[in-house]
Write a protein that holds these residues in place. Structure first.
Motif, PDB file in Angstrom:
ATOM      1  N   ARG A 145      33.059  42.192  36.405  1.00  0.00           N
ATOM      2  CA  ARG A 145      34.188  41.555  37.075  1.00  0.00           C
ATOM      3  C   ARG A 145      34.018  40.031  37.094  1.00  0.00           C
ATOM      4  O   ARG A 145      34.962  39.278  36.835  1.00  0.00           O
ATOM      5  N   LYS A 146      32.817  39.566  37.392  1.00  0.00           N
ATOM      6  CA  LYS A 146      32.569  38.124  37.434  1.00  0.00           C
ATOM      7  C   LYS A 146      32.796  37.485  36.063  1.00  0.00           C
ATOM      8  O   LYS A 146      33.420  36.422  35.956  1.00  0.00           O
ATOM      9  N   ALA A 149      34.685  38.429  33.621  1.00  0.00           N
ATOM     10  CA  ALA A 149      36.113  38.412  33.286  1.00  0.00           C
ATOM     11  C   ALA A 149      36.886  37.379  34.106  1.00  0.00           C
ATOM     12  O   ALA A 149      37.987  36.979  33.719  1.00  0.00           O
ATOM     13  N   HIS A 150      36.310  36.946  35.233  1.00  0.00           N
ATOM     14  CA  HIS A 150      37.003  36.004  36.117  1.00  0.00           C
ATOM     15  C   HIS A 150      36.519  34.562  35.974  1.00  0.00           C
ATOM     16  O   HIS A 150      37.014  33.675  36.674  1.00  0.00           O
ATOM     17  N   ASP A 210      40.454  31.417  33.106  1.00  0.00           N
ATOM     18  CA  ASP A 210      41.846  31.780  33.355  1.00  0.00           C
ATOM     19  C   ASP A 210      42.395  32.401  32.076  1.00  0.00           C
ATOM     20  O   ASP A 210      42.759  31.694  31.133  1.00  0.00           O
ATOM     21  N   LYS A 234      44.894  34.936  31.794  1.00  0.00           N
ATOM     22  CA  LYS A 234      46.236  35.536  31.819  1.00  0.00           C
ATOM     23  C   LYS A 234      47.100  34.932  30.716  1.00  0.00           C
ATOM     24  O   LYS A 234      47.202  33.710  30.586  1.00  0.00           O
ATOM     25  N   GLU A 251      38.507  45.205  31.890  1.00  0.00           N
ATOM     26  CA  GLU A 251      38.698  44.153  32.896  1.00  0.00           C
ATOM     27  C   GLU A 251      39.550  43.011  32.328  1.00  0.00           C
ATOM     28  O   GLU A 251      40.406  42.456  33.024  1.00  0.00           O
ATOM     29  N   LEU A 252      39.325  42.657  31.077  1.00  0.00           N
ATOM     30  CA  LEU A 252      40.091  41.582  30.443  1.00  0.00           C
ATOM     31  C   LEU A 252      41.572  41.955  30.328  1.00  0.00           C
ATOM     32  O   LEU A 252      42.450  41.131  30.610  1.00  0.00           O
ATOM     33  N   GLU A 280      43.171  44.126  32.190  1.00  0.00           N
ATOM     34  CA  GLU A 280      43.753  44.211  33.533  1.00  0.00           C
ATOM     35  C   GLU A 280      44.080  42.832  34.096  1.00  0.00           C
ATOM     36  O   GLU A 280      44.959  42.705  34.950  1.00  0.00           O
ATOM     37  N   ARG A 281      43.386  41.815  33.617  1.00  0.00           N
ATOM     38  CA  ARG A 281      43.654  40.445  34.072  1.00  0.00           C
ATOM     39  C   ARG A 281      44.763  39.771  33.262  1.00  0.00           C
ATOM     40  O   ARG A 281      45.047  38.588  33.441  1.00  0.00           O
ATOM     41  N   GLY A 282      45.400  40.525  32.362  1.00  0.00           N
ATOM     42  CA  GLY A 282      46.566  40.014  31.656  1.00  0.00           C
ATOM     43  C   GLY A 282      46.301  39.337  30.337  1.00  0.00           C
ATOM     44  O   GLY A 282      47.174  38.630  29.808  1.00  0.00           O
ATOM     45  N   ALA A 283      45.114  39.535  29.766  1.00  0.00           N
ATOM     46  CA  ALA A 283      44.808  38.932  28.474  1.00  0.00           C
ATOM     47  C   ALA A 283      45.249  39.835  27.325  1.00  0.00           C
ATOM     48  O   ALA A 283      45.309  41.064  27.466  1.00  0.00           O
TER      49      ALA A 283
END
Length: 257
Positions: free
Chosen positions: A17-18, A20-21, A24, A26, A43-44, A46-49
Motif C-alpha cells: 500500500r505504501k 503504491a501511494h 500521484d 491517478k 493496488e496500482l 485501484e488507485r486509478g492508474a
C-alpha cells in the motif's frame, strides 16, 4: 526467452500500500516490471492508474491474465510477456516496481536511457546504498555516477526479508528516482560519457592516467591523447572513486570538444 530472474514476492500488505501511494498515479500510465502474482498491480489499478506490466515468466502471465481479466478487457492493464532487460519499453509516465535483484543494474540503466517523470523502485538494500553513494567516496561506482548525473535519489522505505515470500537473504529498500530537468554538470556526449564512466570504474584501482591508457582502444586514440594532454598531473594521479560528478563531466567534455 530466458528463465525468470528472481521469485521473491512482496506479500506485506502495508508495504504494498505504501509503495503504491508514494506517487500521484491517478490517470497516469504506470510501468510495472516483474509484477509476479499481481499484489502491487492490484493496488496500482485501484488507485486509478493505467498499468503496463512486463513479466518474463509465462506462468505468472497466466495467473495475471486470469486475475485481471476485466481490467485487461477494459484496457486498463496491458500485460507484456517480455524480458525487461532486453525488450523495448512502451511509453509511460511513472515506473513503480519491485525489480528482480539479479537484473537491477541493467534495468536501471535502461530506464535512465528511456527517461521517465518519476520512479519508485525496490532494490536490494546494499544496491540502493551504492546507488546513493556520493562521488569521491569508496562506495561510489559506475552505478552511483550514472544515476546521480541524470537523477536525484531519495530513500523511502526499508523492508526486512519477512515482507517477502519466500524471504530473500537480504534486506530491501524502496527509493524514489526523479530525473533532473537540467543537469548540474552538463554532458556534451551522453554516449561517450557512459563509455568513459564504465571504463574508468572497470580499472578503479588504477590511477586515472593508467586507467585511460588501458582503455585507449575503447575510448579512441584521439580522445585519449586529448584527455591526457589537457588534464593536470594532479587529476591524472587520482582514481575513479576519488572523482566528483564535475570531474567526470569535464573529462568527458574535454574529449568530445
Amino acid at each position: 526467452m530466458s528463465a525468470p530472474h528472481d521469485q521473491h514476492f512482496l506479500t506485506d500488505p502495508d508495504a504494498i500500500r505504501k509503495i503504491a501511494h508514494f506517487s500521484d498515479i491517478k490517470d497516469q500510465t504506470v510501468l510495472e516490471i516483474g509484477p509476479g502474482k499481481g499484489a502491487l498491480t492490484k493496488e496500482l489499478l485501484e488507485r486509478g492508474a493505467k498499468v503496463i506490466a512486463i513479466e518474463i515468466d509465462p506462468k505468472m502471465i497466466e495467473i495475471l491474465g486470469s486475475r485481471f481479466a476485466d481490467e485487461i478487457d477494459s484496457g486498463r492493464l496491458n500485460l507484456l510477456n517480455e524480458d525487461a532487460v532486453r525488450c523495448d519499453y512502451p511509453d509511460f509516465d511513472i515506473v513503480i516496481a519491485n525489480l528482480p535483484y539479479s537484473a537491477s543494474s541493467k534495468i536501471t540503466f535502461r530506464l535512465l536511457e528511456h527517461g521517465f517523470k518519476e520512479a519508485v523502485l525496490m532494490y536490494q538494500k546494499e544496491f540502493a546504498l551504492r546507488m546513493m553513494a556520493l562521488p569521491g567516496t569508496s562506495n561510489c561506482g559506475r552505478l552511483s555516477v550514472m544515476v546521480q548525473t541524470y537523477a536525484k535519489v531519495m530513500p523511502l522505505l526499508n523492508l526486512p526479508p519477512e515482507a517477502f515470500s519466500p524471504p530473500p537473504a537480504v534486506d530491501s529498500m524502496v527509493v524514489r528516482i526523479t530525473m533532473k530537468e537540467e543537469l548540474t554538470y552538463p554532458v556534451d556526449d551522453p554516449e561517450f560519457y557512459s563509455i568513459l564512466v564504465r571504463e574508468l570504474f572497470s580499472h578503479r584501482r588504477k590511477t586515472l592516467k593508467k586507467s585511460l591508457k588501458s582503455s585507449r582502444s575503447v575510448i579512441g586514440e584521439k580522445r585519449y591523447e586529448r584527455i591526457v594532454s589537457m588534464l593536470p598531473d594532479e587529476m591524472l594521479k587520482k582514481r575513479a572513486e576519488e572523482l566528483s560528478l564535475k570531474d567526470f563531466s569535464n573529462i568527458s567534455n574535454i574529449a568530445t570538444k
